[in-house]
Design a protein around this motif. Structure first.
Motif, PDB file in Angstrom:
ATOM      1  N   GLN A  74     -22.311   3.243   5.987  1.00 25.47           N
ATOM      2  CA  GLN A  74     -21.983   4.225   4.955  1.00 25.47           C
ATOM      3  C   GLN A  74     -20.551   4.730   5.119  1.00 25.47           C
ATOM      4  OE1 GLN A  74     -23.784   8.298   4.902  1.00 25.47           O
ATOM      5  NE2 GLN A  74     -24.683   7.626   2.960  1.00 25.47           N
ATOM      6  N   LYS A  75     -20.125   4.967   6.350  1.00 20.39           N
ATOM      7  CA  LYS A  75     -18.757   5.425   6.598  1.00 20.39           C
ATOM      8  C   LYS A  75     -17.737   4.410   6.106  1.00 20.39           C
ATOM      9  CE  LYS A  75     -19.683   8.398  10.612  1.00 20.39           C
ATOM     10  NZ  LYS A  75     -19.445   8.586  12.067  1.00 20.39           N
ATOM     11  N   VAL A  76     -18.019   3.118   6.329  1.00 15.81           N
ATOM     12  CA  VAL A  76     -17.110   2.066   5.882  1.00 15.81           C
ATOM     13  C   VAL A  76     -17.043   2.040   4.354  1.00 15.81           C
ATOM     14  CG1 VAL A  76     -16.701  -0.427   5.836  1.00 15.81           C
ATOM     15  CG2 VAL A  76     -17.459   0.675   7.950  1.00 15.81           C
ATOM     16  N   VAL A  77     -18.198   2.153   3.692  1.00 17.83           N
ATOM     17  CA  VAL A  77     -18.254   2.147   2.232  1.00 17.83           C
ATOM     18  C   VAL A  77     -17.473   3.332   1.664  1.00 17.83           C
ATOM     19  CG1 VAL A  77     -19.767   2.421   0.239  1.00 17.83           C
ATOM     20  CG2 VAL A  77     -20.418   0.863   2.086  1.00 17.83           C
ATOM     21  N   VAL A  78     -17.712   4.518   2.208  1.00 19.79           N
ATOM     22  CA  VAL A  78     -17.031   5.728   1.719  1.00 19.79           C
ATOM     23  C   VAL A  78     -15.526   5.606   1.922  1.00 19.79           C
ATOM     24  CG1 VAL A  78     -16.722   8.199   2.130  1.00 19.79           C
ATOM     25  CG2 VAL A  78     -19.027   7.235   1.998  1.00 19.79           C
ATOM     26  N   TYR A 128     -15.350  13.271  -2.473  1.00 19.35           N
ATOM     27  CA  TYR A 128     -16.085  14.166  -1.582  1.00 19.35           C
ATOM     28  C   TYR A 128     -17.439  13.539  -1.319  1.00 19.35           C
ATOM     29  CZ  TYR A 128     -18.695  18.073   0.341  1.00 19.35           C
ATOM     30  OH  TYR A 128     -19.469  18.857   1.160  1.00 19.35           O
ATOM     31  N   HIS A 129     -17.745  13.334  -0.051  1.00 17.88           N
ATOM     32  CA  HIS A 129     -19.030  12.739   0.323  1.00 17.88           C
ATOM     33  C   HIS A 129     -19.713  13.587   1.383  1.00 17.88           C
ATOM     34  CE1 HIS A 129     -21.494  10.263   3.115  1.00 17.88           C
ATOM     35  NE2 HIS A 129     -22.059   9.922   1.972  1.00 17.88           N
ATOM     36  N   SER A 130     -21.010  13.753   1.227  1.00 20.35           N
ATOM     37  CA  SER A 130     -21.831  14.396   2.244  1.00 20.35           C
ATOM     38  C   SER A 130     -23.181  13.694   2.296  1.00 20.35           C
ATOM     39  CB  SER A 130     -22.028  15.881   1.935  1.00 20.35           C
ATOM     40  OG  SER A 130     -22.990  16.443   2.814  1.00 20.35           O
ATOM     41  N   ALA A 131     -23.636  13.390   3.503  1.00 19.14           N
ATOM     42  CA  ALA A 131     -24.970  12.804   3.671  1.00 19.14           C
ATOM     43  C   ALA A 131     -26.059  13.855   3.502  1.00 19.14           C
ATOM     44  CB  ALA A 131     -25.088  12.147   5.051  1.00 19.14           C
ATOM     45  N   GLY A 132     -25.668  15.114   3.307  1.00 17.41           N
ATOM     46  CA  GLY A 132     -26.632  16.180   3.099  1.00 17.41           C
ATOM     47  C   GLY A 132     -27.147  16.772   4.394  1.00 17.41           C
ATOM     48  N   ASP A 133     -27.930  17.812   4.255  1.00 18.15           N
ATOM     49  CA  ASP A 133     -28.502  18.515   5.406  1.00 18.15           C
ATOM     50  C   ASP A 133     -29.976  18.175   5.548  1.00 18.15           C
ATOM     51  OD1 ASP A 133     -26.097  19.935   5.894  1.00 18.15           O
ATOM     52  OD2 ASP A 133     -26.626  21.383   4.330  1.00 18.15           O
ATOM     53  N   ASP A 134     -30.390  17.925   6.781  1.00 21.66           N
ATOM     54  CA  ASP A 134     -31.803  17.705   7.074  1.00 21.66           C
ATOM     55  C   ASP A 134     -32.527  19.045   6.954  1.00 21.66           C
ATOM     56  OD1 ASP A 134     -34.304  17.202   8.097  1.00 21.66           O
ATOM     57  OD2 ASP A 134     -33.594  16.110   9.862  1.00 21.66           O
ATOM     58  N   PRO A 135     -33.450  19.187   6.000  1.00 21.04           N
ATOM     59  CA  PRO A 135     -34.118  20.484   5.816  1.00 21.04           C
ATOM     60  C   PRO A 135     -34.942  20.915   7.033  1.00 21.04           C
ATOM     61  CG  PRO A 135     -35.183  18.780   4.505  1.00 21.04           C
ATOM     62  CD  PRO A 135     -33.916  18.190   5.032  1.00 21.04           C
ATOM     63  N   ASP A 136     -35.327  19.948   7.867  1.00 23.90           N
ATOM     64  CA  ASP A 136     -36.098  20.285   9.073  1.00 23.90           C
ATOM     65  C   ASP A 136     -35.217  20.874  10.167  1.00 23.90           C
ATOM     66  OD1 ASP A 136     -38.430  19.374   7.896  1.00 23.90           O
ATOM     67  OD2 ASP A 136     -38.185  17.334   8.659  1.00 23.90           O
ATOM     68  N   ARG A 137     -33.891  20.738  10.000  1.00 26.60           N
ATOM     69  CA  ARG A 137     -32.971  21.221  11.032  1.00 26.60           C
ATOM     70  C   ARG A 137     -32.004  22.275  10.499  1.00 26.60           C
ATOM     71  NH1 ARG A 137     -31.234  15.575  14.167  1.00 26.60           N
ATOM     72  NH2 ARG A 137     -33.368  14.880  14.637  1.00 26.60           N
ATOM     73  N   GLU A 194     -29.395  27.449   3.196  1.00 27.15           N
ATOM     74  CA  GLU A 194     -29.474  26.556   2.045  1.00 27.15           C
ATOM     75  C   GLU A 194     -28.944  25.173   2.412  1.00 27.15           C
ATOM     76  OE1 GLU A 194     -27.849  26.097  -2.575  1.00 27.15           O
ATOM     77  OE2 GLU A 194     -27.229  27.806  -1.333  1.00 27.15           O
ATOM     78  N   VAL A 195     -29.675  24.141   2.039  1.00 29.14           N
ATOM     79  CA  VAL A 195     -29.272  22.783   2.380  1.00 29.14           C
ATOM     80  C   VAL A 195     -28.349  22.219   1.306  1.00 29.14           C
ATOM     81  CG1 VAL A 195     -31.373  22.333   3.696  1.00 29.14           C
ATOM     82  CG2 VAL A 195     -31.288  21.724   1.274  1.00 29.14           C
ATOM     83  N   GLU A 196     -27.448  21.356   1.740  1.00 24.23           N
ATOM     84  CA  GLU A 196     -26.605  20.604   0.822  1.00 24.23           C
ATOM     85  C   GLU A 196     -27.288  19.272   0.545  1.00 24.23           C
ATOM     86  OE1 GLU A 196     -21.930  19.298   0.386  1.00 24.23           O
ATOM     87  OE2 GLU A 196     -22.860  19.184   2.368  1.00 24.23           O
ATOM     88  N   LEU A 197     -27.434  18.919  -0.739  1.00 22.89           N
ATOM     89  CA  LEU A 197     -28.017  17.635  -1.097  1.00 22.89           C
ATOM     90  C   LEU A 197     -27.010  16.516  -0.832  1.00 22.89           C
ATOM     91  CD1 LEU A 197     -29.668  18.570  -4.517  1.00 22.89           C
ATOM     92  CD2 LEU A 197     -30.825  18.177  -2.333  1.00 22.89           C
ATOM     93  N   PRO A 198     -27.483  15.299  -0.546  1.00 23.99           N
ATOM     94  CA  PRO A 198     -26.560  14.166  -0.413  1.00 23.99           C
ATOM     95  C   PRO A 198     -25.777  13.980  -1.708  1.00 23.99           C
ATOM     96  CG  PRO A 198     -28.736  13.589   0.423  1.00 23.99           C
ATOM     97  CD  PRO A 198     -28.881  14.905  -0.279  1.00 23.99           C
ATOM     98  N   VAL A 199     -24.485  13.818  -1.587  1.00 24.23           N
ATOM     99  CA  VAL A 199     -23.642  13.752  -2.775  1.00 24.23           C
ATOM    100  C   VAL A 199     -22.419  12.890  -2.503  1.00 24.23           C
ATOM    101  CG1 VAL A 199     -22.338  15.834  -2.168  1.00 24.23           C
ATOM    102  CG2 VAL A 199     -22.551  15.192  -4.562  1.00 24.23           C
ATOM    103  N   CYS A 200     -21.969  12.195  -3.542  1.00 29.22           N
ATOM    104  CA  CYS A 200     -20.745  11.394  -3.475  1.00 29.22           C
ATOM    105  C   CYS A 200     -20.062  11.554  -4.835  1.00 29.22           C
ATOM    106  CB  CYS A 200     -21.075   9.931  -3.195  1.00 29.22           C
ATOM    107  SG  CYS A 200     -19.641   8.887  -2.909  1.00 29.22           S
TER     108      CYS A 200
END
Length: 375
Positions: A155-159, A170-179, A183-189
């Motif tokens: 994923q890092k190579v693709v981004v 702007y890319h984020s793999a999002g936040d694991d809601p269990d951790r 408020e969690v950030e959703l995965p976004v690109c």
């Protein structure tokens, strides 16, 4: 077989199973397999009334039925903050996806072009972004996706490749809601508005150009070979957004990396081709245009700071979500469910769900349990 041989056989089976799991993770296996996709029967989708050849399917939010790529007419959409029409098209895979509005020839349009698809949008704002907000468009997922280390590296190579080609991503793999307790950030690109390849502003009361106009490429402002000047034009556009004019946007810039029909990321050395599902978990992904309230102390794209102007779930007809999820996204029921509404599912449906559950419990957990533990 005697007890000694039985012990040896059992040990060999256990070792083979562990090696299979490690191989799966090494190849980039996700912690969640798209089992509903793998187990879905094509017969489930016979009444969706799309073209028979491969195509892209789109469910707009709020639900407005099911749309498909290369349509004979553009889709009409309406959200709380904008209205408009949209055309998503690609080289046709057969005669049923060759002709668009007023005879627009999709095959002829893509002849000699390297882009794999194009999206054009008319937009009329009901509410315009505030001065302390910035517009972004791109892809969003509706839930966090756990990934193996190998998939994260891919994923890092693709981004990085997309950033180099287009910039501003702007890319984020999002936040694991269990951790995450907050408020969690959703995965976004997503990309800033200046990453659109073309824009046109039509004053209120005037007719905007047709999305299928043969001279569409000659209208408005274009990004090609004038990135700095175009970025300034976009900044001026954002400063003057208002209710009344029709804003037309066209995008194809990263289409060479995203083979939506085959649900693959392509065009980058070493790591591609690779399935979208490695990063998205399962279809769909969501096409979005939203404004984000600026916060210098927190750059994350949190949903509480977003205002959506366009949102649509997208998948390939070759890689569909589970039938029930499609019905939820489109706001429609299958023929069987129209009869029973929220009643007891049919015997066939009940058996299929139990089989899916059995496989998910006994196969997915076994295959991915250690992947979760190692992350």
């Amino acid at each position: 077989i005697d007890s000694k041989h039985l012990v040896v056989v059992v040990m060999l089976v256990v070792v083979a199973w562990e090696l299979l799991k490690r191989l799966f993770v090494w190849l980039g296996g996700s912690a969640t397999l798209p089992l509903p996709l793998l187990l879905a029967s094509p017969a489930e989708f016979q009444d969706l009334h799309g073209p028979p050849e491969p195509h892209v399917e789109i469910a707009l939010h709020p639900p407005q039925g099911l749309h498909h790529s290369n349509p004979s007419e553009p889709w009409i959409y309406e959200s709380d903050n904008a209205t408009g029409s949209c055309l998503f098209f690609h080289p046709p895979a057969g005669p049923n996806t060759k002709e668009g509005p007023e005879g627009f020839d999709y095959a002829e349009y893509f002849r000699g072009k390297s882009r794999m698809w194009e999206m054009r949008v008319h937009m009329n704002f009901k509410n315009v972004p505030r001065d302390d907000e910035e517009l972004f468009f791109g892809i969003e997922l509706d839930q966090y996706v756990a990934m193996s280390q190998a998939t994260k590296q891919a994923q890092k190579v693709v981004v990085a490749g997309i950033k180099q080609a287009i910039g501003g991503l702007y890319h984020s793999a999002g936040d694991d809601p269990d951790r995450t307790k907050e408020e969690v950030e959703l995965p976004v690109c997503v990309l800033p508005l200046w990453a659109y390849d073309q824009f046109i502003v039509t004053p209120e009361g005037e007719e905007p150009p047709c999305l299928w106009d043969e001279n569409f490429g000659d209208f408005g402002h274009k990004r090609y070979k004038r990135v700095a000047e175009y970025a300034e034009e976009i900044r001026e556009l954002q400063r003057n957004l208002s209710i009344g004019p029709t804003y037309t946007f066209s995008f194809w810039g990263n289409s060479r990396f995203l083979d939506v029909i085959n649900w693959m990321v392509i065009g980058l050395p070493i790591v591609t081709p690779i399935s979208f599902n490695k990063f998205a978990g399962r279809p769909p992904v969501h096409l979005v245009l939203y404004s984000l309230k600026k916060d210098p102390t927190n750059p994350r794209h949190l949903r509480s700071r977003k205002t959506y102007y366009f949102r649509g779930a997208v998948w390939s007809s070759q890689h569909r979500p589970e039938r029930r999820y499609i019905e939820k996204l489109t706001g429609r029921l299958s023929k069987a469910e129209e009869k029973v509404e929220e009643g007891t599912p049919s015997k066939k449906e009940s058996m299929r769900r139990r089989f899916n559950g059995f496989v998910q419990r006994n196969f997915t957990d076994a295959c991915t349990g250690r992947a979760r533990d190692s992350q």
